[in-house]
Design a protein around this motif. Structure first.
Motif, PDB file in Angstrom:
ATOM      1  N   HIS A   1     -10.050   0.890  -0.928  1.00 30.80           N
ATOM      2  CA  HIS A   1     -10.902  -0.206  -2.075  1.00 30.80           C
ATOM      3  C   HIS A   1      -9.641  -0.797  -2.969  1.00 30.80           C
ATOM      4  CE1 HIS A   1     -14.781   1.636  -0.730  1.00 30.80           C
ATOM      5  NE2 HIS A   1     -13.937   2.569  -0.163  1.00 30.80           N
ATOM      6  N   GLY A   2      -9.074  -1.679  -2.457  1.00 33.53           N
ATOM      7  CA  GLY A   2      -7.934  -2.137  -3.320  1.00 33.53           C
ATOM      8  C   GLY A   2      -7.061  -2.818  -2.389  1.00 33.53           C
ATOM      9  N   ASP A   3      -5.885  -3.417  -3.185  1.00 32.03           N
ATOM     10  CA  ASP A   3      -5.106  -4.356  -2.341  1.00 32.03           C
ATOM     11  C   ASP A   3      -4.051  -3.599  -1.449  1.00 32.03           C
ATOM     12  OD1 ASP A   3      -6.234  -6.588  -3.439  1.00 32.03           O
ATOM     13  OD2 ASP A   3      -4.711  -6.455  -5.228  1.00 32.03           O
ATOM     14  N   LEU A   4      -3.518  -3.885  -0.532  1.00 31.41           N
ATOM     15  CA  LEU A   4      -2.471  -3.183   0.296  1.00 31.41           C
ATOM     16  C   LEU A   4      -1.116  -4.030   0.038  1.00 31.41           C
ATOM     17  CD1 LEU A   4      -2.781  -1.521   3.817  1.00 31.41           C
ATOM     18  CD2 LEU A   4      -0.493  -2.811   2.853  1.00 31.41           C
ATOM     19  N   THR A   5      -0.039  -3.452  -0.409  1.00 30.72           N
ATOM     20  CA  THR A   5       1.156  -4.484  -0.714  1.00 30.72           C
ATOM     21  C   THR A   5       2.477  -3.640  -0.248  1.00 30.72           C
ATOM     22  OG1 THR A   5       0.141  -5.652  -2.508  1.00 30.72           O
ATOM     23  CG2 THR A   5       2.353  -5.963  -2.490  1.00 30.72           C
ATOM     24  N   THR A   6       3.254  -4.403   0.325  1.00 30.83           N
ATOM     25  CA  THR A   6       4.743  -3.777   0.808  1.00 30.83           C
ATOM     26  C   THR A   6       5.767  -4.849   0.586  1.00 30.83           C
ATOM     27  OG1 THR A   6       6.055  -2.742   2.381  1.00 30.83           O
ATOM     28  CG2 THR A   6       4.327  -4.224   3.306  1.00 30.83           C
ATOM     29  N   ARG A   7       6.865  -4.366  -0.142  1.00 31.08           N
ATOM     30  CA  ARG A   7       7.657  -5.131  -0.500  1.00 31.08           C
ATOM     31  C   ARG A   7       8.675  -5.817   0.847  1.00 31.08           C
ATOM     32  NH1 ARG A   7      11.929  -3.575  -5.016  1.00 31.08           N
ATOM     33  NH2 ARG A   7       9.923  -3.429  -6.274  1.00 31.08           N
ATOM     34  N   ASP A   8       9.186  -4.755   1.403  1.00 33.31           N
ATOM     35  CA  ASP A   8      10.031  -5.045   2.647  1.00 33.31           C
ATOM     36  C   ASP A   8       9.466  -4.654   4.133  1.00 33.31           C
ATOM     37  OD1 ASP A   8      11.786  -6.345   0.803  1.00 33.31           O
ATOM     38  OD2 ASP A   8      12.480  -4.421   0.258  1.00 33.31           O
ATOM     39  N   GLY A   9       8.232  -4.130   4.156  1.00 28.58           N
ATOM     40  CA  GLY A   9       7.672  -3.297   4.996  1.00 28.58           C
ATOM     41  C   GLY A   9       6.753  -3.981   6.131  1.00 28.58           C
ATOM     42  N   ASP A  10       6.483  -3.536   7.110  1.00 27.55           N
ATOM     43  CA  ASP A  10       5.007  -3.948   7.795  1.00 27.55           C
ATOM     44  C   ASP A  10       4.067  -3.134   7.911  1.00 27.55           C
ATOM     45  OD1 ASP A  10       7.308  -5.627   8.939  1.00 27.55           O
ATOM     46  OD2 ASP A  10       7.566  -4.370  10.696  1.00 27.55           O
ATOM     47  N   VAL A  11       2.964  -3.659   8.378  1.00 30.83           N
ATOM     48  CA  VAL A  11       1.734  -3.020   7.837  1.00 30.83           C
ATOM     49  C   VAL A  11       0.987  -2.873   9.259  1.00 30.83           C
ATOM     50  CG1 VAL A  11      -0.648  -3.265   6.877  1.00 30.83           C
ATOM     51  CG2 VAL A  11       1.307  -3.545   5.425  1.00 30.83           C
TER      52      VAL A  11
ATOM     53  N   ALA B   1     -10.740   0.015  10.536  1.00 32.91           N
ATOM     54  CA  ALA B   1     -10.294   0.321   9.184  1.00 32.91           C
ATOM     55  C   ALA B   1     -10.591  -0.910   8.511  1.00 32.91           C
ATOM     56  CB  ALA B   1      -8.641   0.671   9.247  1.00 32.91           C
ATOM     57  N   ARG B   2     -10.620  -0.866   6.964  1.00 38.34           N
ATOM     58  CA  ARG B   2     -11.066  -1.832   6.226  1.00 38.34           C
ATOM     59  C   ARG B   2     -10.362  -2.050   4.902  1.00 38.34           C
ATOM     60  NH1 ARG B   2     -17.227  -3.547   4.487  1.00 38.34           N
ATOM     61  NH2 ARG B   2     -16.742  -5.597   3.414  1.00 38.34           N
ATOM     62  N   ILE B   3      -9.758  -3.108   4.723  1.00 38.01           N
ATOM     63  CA  ILE B   3      -8.995  -3.200   3.330  1.00 38.01           C
ATOM     64  C   ILE B   3      -9.778  -4.223   2.574  1.00 38.01           C
ATOM     65  CG2 ILE B   3      -6.893  -3.750   2.126  1.00 38.01           C
ATOM     66  CD1 ILE B   3      -6.762  -1.774   4.411  1.00 38.01           C
ATOM     67  N   LEU B   4     -10.355  -3.607   1.399  1.00 37.69           N
ATOM     68  CA  LEU B   4     -11.264  -4.165   0.596  1.00 37.69           C
ATOM     69  C   LEU B   4     -10.504  -4.801  -0.635  1.00 37.69           C
ATOM     70  CD1 LEU B   4     -14.019  -1.511   0.157  1.00 37.69           C
ATOM     71  CD2 LEU B   4     -14.058  -3.655   1.722  1.00 37.69           C
ATOM     72  N   GLY B   5      -9.505  -5.697   0.094  1.00 40.97           N
ATOM     73  CA  GLY B   5      -8.563  -6.468  -1.027  1.00 40.97           C
ATOM     74  C   GLY B   5      -7.651  -7.426  -0.244  1.00 40.97           C
ATOM     75  N   ASP B   6      -6.692  -7.779  -0.900  1.00 43.90           N
ATOM     76  CA  ASP B   6      -5.789  -8.491  -0.353  1.00 43.90           C
ATOM     77  C   ASP B   6      -4.448  -7.707   0.404  1.00 43.90           C
ATOM     78  OD1 ASP B   6      -6.909 -10.766  -1.574  1.00 43.90           O
ATOM     79  OD2 ASP B   6      -5.413 -10.809  -3.076  1.00 43.90           O
ATOM     80  N   VAL B   7      -3.811  -8.410   1.471  1.00 46.69           N
ATOM     81  CA  VAL B   7      -2.712  -7.555   2.275  1.00 46.69           C
ATOM     82  C   VAL B   7      -1.685  -8.477   2.221  1.00 46.69           C
ATOM     83  CG1 VAL B   7      -2.000  -6.942   4.556  1.00 46.69           C
ATOM     84  CG2 VAL B   7      -4.277  -6.341   3.696  1.00 46.69           C
ATOM     85  N   SER B   8      -0.485  -8.109   1.556  1.00 48.18           N
ATOM     86  CA  SER B   8       0.751  -8.704   1.459  1.00 48.18           C
ATOM     87  C   SER B   8       1.953  -7.823   2.160  1.00 48.18           C
ATOM     88  CB  SER B   8       1.032  -8.893   0.033  1.00 48.18           C
ATOM     89  OG  SER B   8       2.392  -9.506   0.096  1.00 48.18           O
ATOM     90  N   CYS B   9       2.681  -8.494   3.133  1.00 54.40           N
ATOM     91  CA  CYS B   9       3.693  -7.754   3.857  1.00 54.40           C
ATOM     92  C   CYS B   9       4.723  -8.567   4.815  1.00 54.40           C
ATOM     93  CB  CYS B   9       2.900  -6.858   4.943  1.00 54.40           C
ATOM     94  SG  CYS B   9       1.741  -7.635   6.123  1.00 54.40           S
ATOM     95  N   GLN B  10       5.502  -7.981   5.710  1.00 56.89           N
ATOM     96  CA  GLN B  10       6.397  -8.700   6.332  1.00 56.89           C
ATOM     97  C   GLN B  10       5.299  -8.923   7.809  1.00 56.89           C
ATOM     98  OE1 GLN B  10       9.432  -9.891   5.733  1.00 56.89           O
ATOM     99  NE2 GLN B  10       9.039  -9.394   3.731  1.00 56.89           N
ATOM    100  N   ASP B  11       5.338  -8.103   8.667  1.00 60.58           N
ATOM    101  CA  ASP B  11       4.625  -8.315   9.888  1.00 60.58           C
ATOM    102  C   ASP B  11       3.175  -7.564   9.791  1.00 60.58           C
ATOM    103  OD1 ASP B  11       6.606  -9.771  11.046  1.00 60.58           O
ATOM    104  OD2 ASP B  11       7.516  -8.069  12.226  1.00 60.58           O
ATOM    105  N   LEU B  12       2.333  -7.833  10.390  1.00 60.02           N
ATOM    106  CA  LEU B  12       1.019  -7.492  10.187  1.00 60.02           C
ATOM    107  C   LEU B  12       0.252  -7.350  11.579  1.00 60.02           C
ATOM    108  CD1 LEU B  12      -1.641  -6.211   8.396  1.00 60.02           C
ATOM    109  CD2 LEU B  12      -2.326  -8.760   8.637  1.00 60.02           C
ATOM    110  N   THR B  13      -0.178  -5.930  11.804  1.00 60.89           N
ATOM    111  CA  THR B  13      -0.796  -5.825  13.114  1.00 60.89           C
ATOM    112  C   THR B  13      -2.413  -5.339  12.933  1.00 60.89           C
ATOM    113  OG1 THR B  13       1.059  -5.035  14.215  1.00 60.89           O
ATOM    114  CG2 THR B  13      -0.949  -4.303  15.210  1.00 60.89           C
ATOM    115  N   LEU B  14      -3.133  -6.183  13.173  1.00 60.92           N
ATOM    116  CA  LEU B  14      -4.791  -5.662  13.174  1.00 60.92           C
ATOM    117  C   LEU B  14      -5.217  -5.118  14.543  1.00 60.92           C
ATOM    118  CD1 LEU B  14      -5.551  -8.764  10.990  1.00 60.92           C
ATOM    119  CD2 LEU B  14      -5.663  -6.221  10.119  1.00 60.92           C
ATOM    120  N   GLU B  15      -5.557  -4.015  14.458  1.00 61.67           N
ATOM    121  CA  GLU B  15      -6.198  -3.406  15.836  1.00 61.67           C
ATOM    122  C   GLU B  15      -7.638  -3.664  16.108  1.00 61.67           C
ATOM    123  OE1 GLU B  15      -4.567  -2.361  17.949  1.00 61.67           O
ATOM    124  OE2 GLU B  15      -2.427  -1.647  17.146  1.00 61.67           O
ATOM    125  N   PRO B  16      -8.240  -3.664  17.056  1.00 62.99           N
ATOM    126  CA  PRO B  16      -9.717  -4.334  17.241  1.00 62.99           C
ATOM    127  C   PRO B  16     -10.602  -3.710  16.374  1.00 62.99           C
ATOM    128  CG  PRO B  16      -8.655  -3.640  19.404  1.00 62.99           C
ATOM    129  CD  PRO B  16      -7.785  -3.345  18.227  1.00 62.99           C
TER     130      PRO B  16
END
Length: 289
Positions: A234-244, A250-265
């Protein structure tokens, strides 16, 4: 786990841990590194804290409670078995011990104490004993027989438990951490188990969240972040130098900021996605066919 590994080099939240309004509750032991601040109370099997740990509420231990020197407890300490209180500990409420009490010099208990067993005034828990107590509890999860025997020799009270397998993984809070409703701040990696319910923003080196959790706050890390199946952030997901990696459903109720992002089905992000690298969308077996 190798014997040389420092057990307090990671925040570990075991399966089923719940942060309620006044206390952090877990079925296993609670191990807190030196100079940490827990802004509410804790409830667990055995509660063990290093030097200069601050607790903002009650401590309730079904088994033993060990507080090293200079600890500060804002309310009561209730112990189901034996208590070991180091010198210059301050307890703002009462200390109630069902078993024996070892207590150090210059301990301040504002509302008095009672113990059903022996009361011994001494300096009961040097730091090295504390070290090996929590080492034993972690190493019992593996099969480090040599480490178990060494810990059993150093800590007499644990002899009868040396061959028993713990029924729950301990909650481990590393040194210099801050844990509260506002934030969980550590300078180490953080691992959160399955079926946990936590309040507060999580700040760590890396973050690994298990399945079916509810985190009422944001996640922020320097490195990689993974979110397990069916978990809600219930919030943002942020990583400075990593992957997500966000697992299925799963559900992110906010923004996502990262290098590489993998979204599973079935994974969802309600806010804006900012990825400097690649975005990979997982596919179901039916889609692959």
């Amino acid at each position: 786990m190798a014997f040389s590994t420092d057990p307090l080099d990671e925040l570990v939240v075991p399966d089923g841990t719940e942060a309620k309004e006044v206390a952090l509750e877990t079925d296993g032991d609670v191990l807190v590194g030196s100079r940490s601040t827990i802004e509410f109370g804790v409830r667990g099997r055995n509660v063990i804290a290093g030097e200069s740990v601050e607790f903002g509420g009650d401590i309730e231990a079904e088994g033993d409670c060990r507080l090293d020197m200079w600890c500060d407890v804002a309310e009561n300490v209730l112990v189901g078995q034996d208590a070991y209180i180091g010198e210059r500990v301050h307890i703002a409420g009462k200390l109630k011990v069902a078993g024996d009490l070892d207590i150090g010099d210059d301990v301040d208990i504002e509302e008095g104490f009672e113990a059903n067993g022996w009361i011994v005034i001494r300096n009961p828990m040097p730091t090295i004993v504390f070290l090996f107590v929590y080492l034993k509890h972690l190493l019992l999860i593996g099969e480090e027989d040599t480490a178990q025997q060494l810990v059993s020799e150093l800590v007499d009270d644990e002899d009868e438990e040396a061959d028993e397998e713990p029924d729950a993984e301990p909650l481990v809070i590393p040194r210099n951490a801050t844990v509260g409703d506002d934030a969980w701040r550590v300078s180490t990696p953080a691992t959160i188990g399955d079926d946990c319910r936590l309040h507060g923003n999580v700040r760590a080196e890396t973050i690994d969240v298990g399945a079916d959790c509810n985190i009422f706050g944001s996640l922020r890390a320097r490195g990689d972040v993974s979110v397990g199946r069916g978990t809600r952030i219930h919030g943002d997901l942020t990583t400075r130098d990593g992957d997500v990696v966000i697992d299925e459903d799963a559900r992110i109720l906010g923004d996502v900021s990262c290098q590489d992002l993998t979204l599973e089905p079935g994974a969802e992000v309600d806010g804006t996605i900012r990825a400097d690298g690649e975005i990979t969308m997982g596919t179901t077996e039916r889609e692959q066919e």
